[in-house]
Design a protein around this motif. Structure first.
Motif, mmCIF file in Angstrom:
data_model
loop_
_atom_site.group_PDB
_atom_site.id
_atom_site.type_symbol
_atom_site.label_atom_id
_atom_site.label_comp_id
_atom_site.label_asym_id
_atom_site.label_seq_id
_atom_site.Cartn_x
_atom_site.Cartn_y
_atom_site.Cartn_z
ATOM 1 N N ILE A 1 3.270 5.453 9.001
ATOM 2 C CA ILE A 1 3.818 4.925 7.748
ATOM 3 C C ILE A 1 4.262 6.080 6.833
ATOM 4 C CG2 ILE A 1 1.483 4.591 6.762
ATOM 5 C CD1 ILE A 1 2.593 2.311 5.102
ATOM 6 N N TRP A 2 3.575 7.210 6.919
ATOM 7 C CA TRP A 2 3.976 8.363 6.099
ATOM 8 C C TRP A 2 5.321 8.920 6.580
ATOM 9 C CZ3 TRP A 2 4.167 10.010 1.643
ATOM 10 C CH2 TRP A 2 4.209 11.356 1.262
ATOM 11 N N ARG A 3 5.513 8.957 7.892
ATOM 12 C CA ARG A 3 6.790 9.454 8.415
ATOM 13 C C ARG A 3 7.940 8.613 7.893
ATOM 14 N NH1 ARG A 3 11.004 9.268 11.107
ATOM 15 N NH2 ARG A 3 10.777 7.058 11.592
ATOM 16 N N ARG A 4 7.759 7.296 7.917
ATOM 17 C CA ARG A 4 8.844 6.413 7.442
ATOM 18 C C ARG A 4 9.078 6.594 5.945
ATOM 19 N NH1 ARG A 4 6.502 3.183 11.047
ATOM 20 N NH2 ARG A 4 5.252 2.128 9.475
ATOM 21 N N THR A 5 8.017 6.798 5.196
ATOM 22 C CA THR A 5 8.159 7.012 3.744
ATOM 23 C C THR A 5 8.948 8.286 3.489
ATOM 24 O OG1 THR A 5 5.987 5.983 3.472
ATOM 25 C CG2 THR A 5 6.852 7.184 1.571
ATOM 26 N N LEU A 6 8.598 9.356 4.204
ATOM 27 C CA LEU A 6 9.301 10.634 4.023
ATOM 28 C C LEU A 6 10.770 10.493 4.413
ATOM 29 C CD1 LEU A 6 6.598 13.058 5.481
ATOM 30 C CD2 LEU A 6 7.284 12.883 3.076
ATOM 31 N N PRO B 1 0.829 -1.221 0.000
ATOM 32 C CA PRO B 1 0.000 0.000 0.000
ATOM 33 C C PRO B 1 0.860 1.266 0.000
ATOM 34 C CG PRO B 1 0.181 -0.881 2.211
ATOM 35 C CD PRO B 1 0.919 -1.853 1.319
ATOM 36 N N ALA B 2 0.236 2.386 -0.336
ATOM 37 C CA ALA B 2 0.889 3.692 -0.188
ATOM 38 C C ALA B 2 0.396 4.313 1.116
ATOM 39 C CB ALA B 2 0.533 4.588 -1.373
ATOM 40 N N ALA B 3 1.235 5.158 1.733
ATOM 41 C CA ALA B 3 0.883 5.784 3.011
ATOM 42 C C ALA B 3 -0.368 6.642 2.856
ATOM 43 C CB ALA B 3 2.044 6.635 3.498
ATOM 44 N N GLY B 4 -1.335 6.435 3.740
ATOM 45 C CA GLY B 4 -2.599 7.169 3.683
ATOM 46 C C GLY B 4 -3.736 6.288 3.181
ATOM 47 N N GLU C 1 1.734 0.437 9.071
ATOM 48 C CA GLU C 1 3.082 -0.040 8.734
ATOM 49 C C GLU C 1 2.920 -1.115 7.669
ATOM 50 O OE1 GLU C 1 6.610 -0.307 11.676
ATOM 51 O OE2 GLU C 1 5.566 -2.211 11.811
ATOM 52 N N ALA C 2 3.833 -1.184 6.722
ATOM 53 C CA ALA C 2 3.777 -2.224 5.680
ATOM 54 C C ALA C 2 5.193 -2.572 5.263
ATOM 55 C CB ALA C 2 2.976 -1.732 4.479
ATOM 56 N N THR C 3 5.512 -3.861 5.347
ATOM 57 C CA THR C 3 6.835 -4.315 4.903
ATOM 58 C C THR C 3 6.627 -5.575 4.072
ATOM 59 O OG1 THR C 3 7.039 -5.481 7.010
ATOM 60 C CG2 THR C 3 8.224 -3.405 6.816
ATOM 61 N N VAL D 1 -7.330 10.864 2.123
ATOM 62 C CA VAL D 1 -6.444 12.022 2.235
ATOM 63 C C VAL D 1 -6.953 13.094 1.274
ATOM 64 C CG1 VAL D 1 -4.096 12.873 1.971
ATOM 65 C CG2 VAL D 1 -4.479 10.558 2.859
ATOM 66 N N VAL D 2 -7.250 14.272 1.813
ATOM 67 C CA VAL D 2 -7.783 15.358 0.983
ATOM 68 C C VAL D 2 -6.937 16.612 1.200
ATOM 69 C CG1 VAL D 2 -10.125 14.446 1.182
ATOM 70 C CG2 VAL D 2 -9.379 16.209 2.766
ATOM 71 N N ARG D 3 -6.908 17.447 0.186
ATOM 72 C CA ARG D 3 -6.242 18.744 0.373
ATOM 73 C C ARG D 3 -7.147 19.596 1.262
ATOM 74 N NH1 ARG D 3 -2.394 19.464 -4.860
ATOM 75 N NH2 ARG D 3 -1.725 17.317 -4.690
ATOM 76 N N ALA D 4 -6.578 20.199 2.287
ATOM 77 C CA ALA D 4 -7.374 20.948 3.253
ATOM 78 C C ALA D 4 -8.150 22.070 2.560
ATOM 79 C CB ALA D 4 -6.466 21.517 4.338
#
Ligand SMILES: Cc1cc2nc3c(=O)[nH]c(=O)nc-3n(C[C@H](O)[C@H](O)[C@H](O)COP(=O)(O)OP(=O)(O)OC[C@H]3O[C@@H](n4cnc5c(N)ncnc54)[C@H](O)[C@@H]3O)c2cc1C
Ligand code: FES
Length: 289
Positions: free
Chosen positions: A145-150, A44-47, A75-77, A272-275
């Protein structure tokens, strides 16, 4: 394990529901971390999120829970056995109670990965110098998971996490980094007050022109983040929740009002949406307190 990707960066879910095997289900403060191996599924992608149900003890004879429930992947590995997926759960009702009780080796039925993921900071702001992640309670799940991707892509990130009290706190081990600042409403850890107080302070010290904010948490917190970012002209994405019966665009139960009129289906156009695109983050029937 190669998966088709949509133009917006989504990893597309294979048709049908798969059976994953639970490999761990551990307490994490007031929450639980449920881990399962998805043998045939894509990374998966983060979010993105999954619709989850237990293989046994789910519905039947009019008993609740009946429909699957939505959960962000935390988390995804990947390895030879498949994709190892971790979910952070808060037991709030019959579905989460059943998932929280799953034992090792039991079947977890999953559909996913679904929805639109987070976008890289420079897609939201070409001047972006880094990312500020703002999580409230169980809302830290997709940010982990987004933090790890970044971090893997070398993007500087700082995390602000807020909790109501000790009972409604957990999942911190999913962050595995030192750049985390905490807030708690009861003052048991970090700043006494809201996590959005920390965001205000951080943005006041930063150049708004180079900031990008990613947030997930209860609707009131997300609405405050949305308003702060709008006032300061900061680009932001919100990972939102709304009541989801199907998760793939069929039931329209997850409709969220858009700023320019009309609605989006949060399961396919979000979560996930743009605010700047939404009229409000205060969505009825969604979100943990
Ligand atoms: C895209 C998305 C991602 C999510 N990710 C996570 C996650 O990572 N971890 C997690 O624990 N939960 C997550 N949720 C919320 C989760 O789906 C709900 O907590 C769950 O559906 C509740 O099911 P239940 O049968 O246990 O309780 P229900 O009987 O459905 O509800 C019990 C209580 O929870 C409240 N509730 C109902 N729906 C939601 C909702 N969508 N969110 C929060 N509270 C709700 C109700 O008001 C009620 O008080 C997510 C929801 C969405 C839409
Ligand atoms: S959850 Fe059914 S359309 Fe979004």
């Amino acid at each position: 394990m190669a998966a088709p990707a949509a133009g917006d960066g989504r990893v597309l879910a294979p048709f049908g529901r798969r059976r994953g095997a639970v490999v761990a289900n551990e307490p994490s403060g007031g929450y639980r971390i449920l881990t399962a191996v998805d043998e045939g599924g894509p990374m998966p992608a983060a979010g993105q999120f999954y619709m989850l149900a237990a293989e046994r003890g789910w519905g039947g004879d009019g008993e609740r829970p009946f429909l699957p429930r939505a959960f962000s992947v935390a988390e995804a590995t990947g390895d030879a056995a498949g994709v190892r997926l971790a979910f952070l759960l808060e037991d709030v009702g019959p579905g989460t109670e059943r998932l929280a009780a799953l034992g090792e080796g039991e079947g977890l039925l999953l559909t996913g990965p679904l929805g639109r993921p987070f976008a890289m900071p420079d897609e939201l702001n070409p001047q972006a110098a880094g990312a500020i992640l703002v999580g409230g309670g169980i809302g830290l799940a997709p940010l982990a998971i987004w933090r790890r991707t970044l971090a893997a892509r070398g993007v500087p990130e700082r995390s602000l996490l807020g909790f109501r009290d000790r009972e409604h706190r957990g999942g911190l081990e999913l962050f595995r980094c030192s750049e985390v600042r905490l807030a708690s409403e009861d003052g048991h850890a970090g700043h006494r007050g809201y996590v959005t107080d920390l965001l205000e302070g951080m943005l006041a010290g930063d150049s708004a022109a180079t900031a990008v904010v990613y947030a997930c948490g209860p609707p009131a917190m997300l609405e405050t983040v949305r308003a702060i970012c709008e006032r300061r002209g900061v680009a932001a994405e919100l990972a939102m929740e709304s009541p989801m019966a199907c998760g793939y665009g069929a039931c329209f139960g997850c409709a969220v009002p858009l700023r320019d009129g009309g609605y989006m289906r949060l399961c396919v156009d979000g979560p996930v949406v743009r605010a700047a695109d939404v009229a409000t983050a205060l969505v009825a029937g969604a979100g943990h307190r």
